[in-house]
Write a protein that holds these residues in place. Structure first.
Motif: not given
Length: 196
Positions: A69-88
């Motif tokens: 997961v870290a390798s995916q989201v750190f390479a793609d800021p948009n994906l990190l934003t989407q992940l944070n939008a479900v976790i937070h």
């Protein structure tokens, strides 16, 4: 009930500060640890993470595939934003339930690496920032994680919110530089919060 946030960069000693508050009888919510627990155990969150990242986000036994997961989201800021939008939102709901469980206490502490400015929307009445010199922080991290190189640690520090930005949201600053005694600083705040 007062809700006090504690934040600081990696190696600053925010966990030590929180343990002191716990020793003083204050409930402490560890947001980062709870977020990790929820990604493993909350069925709604697990479904949301899979929707954002796909089935590779979990191994065949259902454990969160943190490195992938870290390798995916750190390479793609948009994906990190989407992940944070479900976790937070799940962490916020978990925090609210935890606060309700401790409604009989004069105050509670919420520990998090990331923390917005104190305002009623965040449920934080005041923010404590724990500070320490960068070289000391690196030394502490190397002692607890000997497999990490100094370069890797500096990269983590560089990715985090800067100390200057943290200090902008600070209502209180605790200095954890191994020259200034930390315990009296925490006890003084404890007494101040109890008298509010």
């Amino acid at each position: 009930m007062l809700q006090i946030g504690v934040t600081g960069g990696i190696g600053s000693g925010k966990s030590v500060v929180c343990r002191v508050f716990e020793t003083l009888g204050v409930p402490v919510y560890y947001a980062d640890e709870r977020a990790k627990w929820l990604t493993e155990h909350d069925p709604i969150l697990k479904a949301d993470v899979r929707r954002v990242l796909g089935n590779q986000a979990y191994d065949p036994l259902g454990r969160y595939n943190r490195a992938w997961v870290a390798s995916q989201v750190f390479a793609d800021p948009n994906l990190l934003t989407q992940l944070n939008a479900v976790i937070h939102p799940r962490v916020w709901a978990d925090t609210a339930a935890w606060v309700n469980q401790h409604a009989d206490k004069p105050y509670v502490v919420k520990e998090a690496a990331l923390m917005g400015a104190a305002n009623p929307g965040h449920g934080i009445d005041a923010v404590i920032v724990v500070t320490a010199p960068v070289d000391l922080r690196i030394e502490r991290i190397r002692q607890r994680d000997p497999h990490r190189s100094e370069t890797e640690i500096r990269n983590i520090i560089d990715r985090q919110v800067s100390d200057d930005d943290r200090l902008k949201i600070a209502d209180y600053v605790l200095v954890n530089d191994e020259h200034t005694l930390l315990l009296p600083q925490v006890v003084a705040l404890h007494e101040q919060f109890l008298s509010r």
